[in-house]
Design a protein around this motif. Structure first.
Motif, mmCIF file in Angstrom:
data_model
loop_
_atom_site.group_PDB
_atom_site.id
_atom_site.type_symbol
_atom_site.label_atom_id
_atom_site.label_comp_id
_atom_site.label_asym_id
_atom_site.label_seq_id
_atom_site.Cartn_x
_atom_site.Cartn_y
_atom_site.Cartn_z
ATOM 1 N N ASN A 41 37.531 94.935 19.843
ATOM 2 C CA ASN A 41 38.470 93.831 19.636
ATOM 3 C C ASN A 41 37.773 92.641 18.995
ATOM 4 N N LEU A 42 38.547 91.819 18.320
ATOM 5 C CA LEU A 42 37.997 90.581 17.775
ATOM 6 C C LEU A 42 37.677 89.642 18.924
ATOM 7 N N THR A 43 36.511 89.041 18.866
ATOM 8 C CA THR A 43 36.066 88.140 19.930
ATOM 9 C C THR A 43 35.957 86.718 19.380
ATOM 10 N N SER A 44 35.403 85.837 20.190
ATOM 11 C CA SER A 44 35.316 84.432 19.793
ATOM 12 C C SER A 44 34.251 84.180 18.741
ATOM 13 N N LYS A 45 33.331 85.142 18.562
ATOM 14 C CA LYS A 45 32.228 84.954 17.626
ATOM 15 C C LYS A 45 32.018 86.235 16.816
ATOM 16 N N ILE A 46 31.999 86.093 15.490
ATOM 17 C CA ILE A 46 31.820 87.235 14.602
ATOM 18 C C ILE A 46 30.503 87.072 13.846
ATOM 19 N N THR A 47 29.623 88.044 13.962
ATOM 20 C CA THR A 47 28.351 88.002 13.244
ATOM 21 C C THR A 47 28.592 88.250 11.766
ATOM 22 N N ASP A 48 27.963 87.420 10.918
ATOM 23 C CA ASP A 48 28.167 87.550 9.480
ATOM 24 C C ASP A 48 26.814 87.561 8.772
ATOM 25 N N GLY A 49 26.839 87.405 7.454
ATOM 26 C CA GLY A 49 25.636 87.494 6.637
ATOM 27 C C GLY A 49 24.884 86.184 6.516
ATOM 28 N N ALA A 50 24.399 85.905 5.316
ATOM 29 C CA ALA A 50 23.535 84.749 5.085
ATOM 30 C C ALA A 50 24.295 83.436 5.308
ATOM 31 N N TYR A 51 23.661 82.534 6.038
ATOM 32 C CA TYR A 51 24.285 81.252 6.376
ATOM 33 C C TYR A 51 24.621 80.440 5.136
ATOM 34 N N HIS A 52 23.657 80.251 4.264
ATOM 35 C CA HIS A 52 23.882 79.382 3.103
ATOM 36 C C HIS A 52 24.918 79.981 2.147
ATOM 37 N N THR A 53 24.960 81.299 2.048
ATOM 38 C CA THR A 53 25.964 81.942 1.203
ATOM 39 C C THR A 53 27.363 81.675 1.743
ATOM 40 N N MET A 54 27.524 81.775 3.056
ATOM 41 C CA MET A 54 28.834 81.519 3.662
ATOM 42 C C MET A 54 29.252 80.066 3.481
ATOM 43 N N ILE A 55 28.329 79.135 3.682
ATOM 44 C CA ILE A 55 28.666 77.718 3.500
ATOM 45 C C ILE A 55 29.091 77.451 2.055
ATOM 46 N N GLU A 56 28.361 78.003 1.096
ATOM 47 C CA GLU A 56 28.730 77.830 -0.308
ATOM 48 C C GLU A 56 30.103 78.417 -0.585
ATOM 49 N N ARG A 57 30.387 79.541 0.042
ATOM 50 C CA ARG A 57 31.659 80.225 -0.199
ATOM 51 C C ARG A 57 32.843 79.412 0.301
ATOM 52 N N ILE A 58 32.763 78.926 1.537
ATOM 53 C CA ILE A 58 33.936 78.257 2.111
ATOM 54 C C ILE A 58 34.117 76.835 1.572
ATOM 55 N N THR A 59 33.069 76.264 0.977
ATOM 56 C CA THR A 59 33.194 74.909 0.433
ATOM 57 C C THR A 59 33.463 74.900 -1.074
#
Length: 263
Positions: free
Chosen positions: A78-96
């Motif tokens: 099930n989906l939980t409160s925290k989902i592990t993802d990839g590179a931090y800086h890549t994600m920040i660049e993506r969502i901004t």
């Protein structure tokens, strides 16, 4: 928009992963195949969404009808409160960025070979504060110094966590489309304004019951001040965001500092 749509088949297709041996690759291929074969566009209701070629820098899928782009994040169970993802800086660049996609979060059960949970989170609910930086990998790791991230789903206001499947039960198509359409009224262009709105909306959601007061909201002043340290007019910003939520139909102002949640 798709009409007369039958229920989605929540079963994963094992033949899609033939020839793969890594559990990670098998899970990725199975879930991507399921989304391609079963999922409608949560924005316009088109009958299907299509997969981008591999290694697309921004997204995984797109709608051939409305052009909306989606990035898929899958996890076992099930989906939980925290989902592990990839590179931090890549994600920040993506969502901004101006090209950030909507996100699909999918929970699966490989033993039962089926989809358990699926939600869509529109792009304008993503702010840097919900991306948690993980510790860098140690000096002996193959990618020493690499920094990953976690996506903190519980910090996204519930209005942006729109279920498509929950505990193996599908949400009706029209309900999904209505929730996505309603959430679009909360879209704000610049990240600072978006962060303030998401924070104040989360505070409203945290208050118990249907009714609340301006004094209840002012109780969050110190919490909000820590998040927005360059702002010295916290109470004014709270009132501003409450007015925005009122104008968009999420709360009702009853007078004399009294408010009512409208869902």
């Amino acid at each position: 928009m798709r009409k007369g749509r039958r229920d989605m088949n929540l079963s994963l297709n094992p033949s899609a992963a033939e020839g793969y041996h890594s559990q990670t690759q098998i899970a990725r291929v199975l879930t991507e195949s399921w989304v391609r074969d079963n999922l409608f566009c949560p924005r316009c209701g088109n009958r299907h969404i299509e997969k981008f070629p591999n290694n697309q820098p921004v997204a995984d899928f797109f709608c051939p009808n409305c052009g909306e782009q989606y990035e898929l994040k899958s996890r076992k169970g099930n989906l939980t409160s925290k989902i592990t993802d990839g590179a931090y800086h890549t994600m920040i660049e993506r969502i901004t960025s101006n090209e950030n996609p909507d996100f699909l979060f999918l929970g699966y059960d490989l033993s039962a070979m089926q989809v358990v949970d699926l939600m869509v989170i529109p792009k304008y609910f993503f702010v840097p504060e919900i991306i948690e930086k993980r510790k860098p990998l140690g000096p002996n790791a193959r990618r020493a110094g690499w920094v990953g991230c976690n996506i903190l789903l519980e910090q996204i206001p519930v209005q942006g966590r729109i279920p498509i499947v929950m505990n193996c039960v599908e949400t009706p198509l029209q309900a999904v489309l209505a929730q996505v359409q309603r959430s679009s009224s909360l879209k704000k262009g610049d990240m600072a304004s978006r962060s303030w709105l998401m924070d104040v909306l989360s505070c409203v959601n945290a208050l118990p019951g249907e009714y609340f007061t301006l004094a209840n909201m002012y109780a969050f002043e110190q919490t909000l001040a820590k998040k927005h340290q360059n702002n010295h007019t916290i109470k004014a910003k709270i009132r501003q965001q409450l007015q925005f939520l009122r104008d968009k139909g999420y709360i009702e102002f009853l007078g004399n500092g009294q408010y009512k949640k409208l869902g």
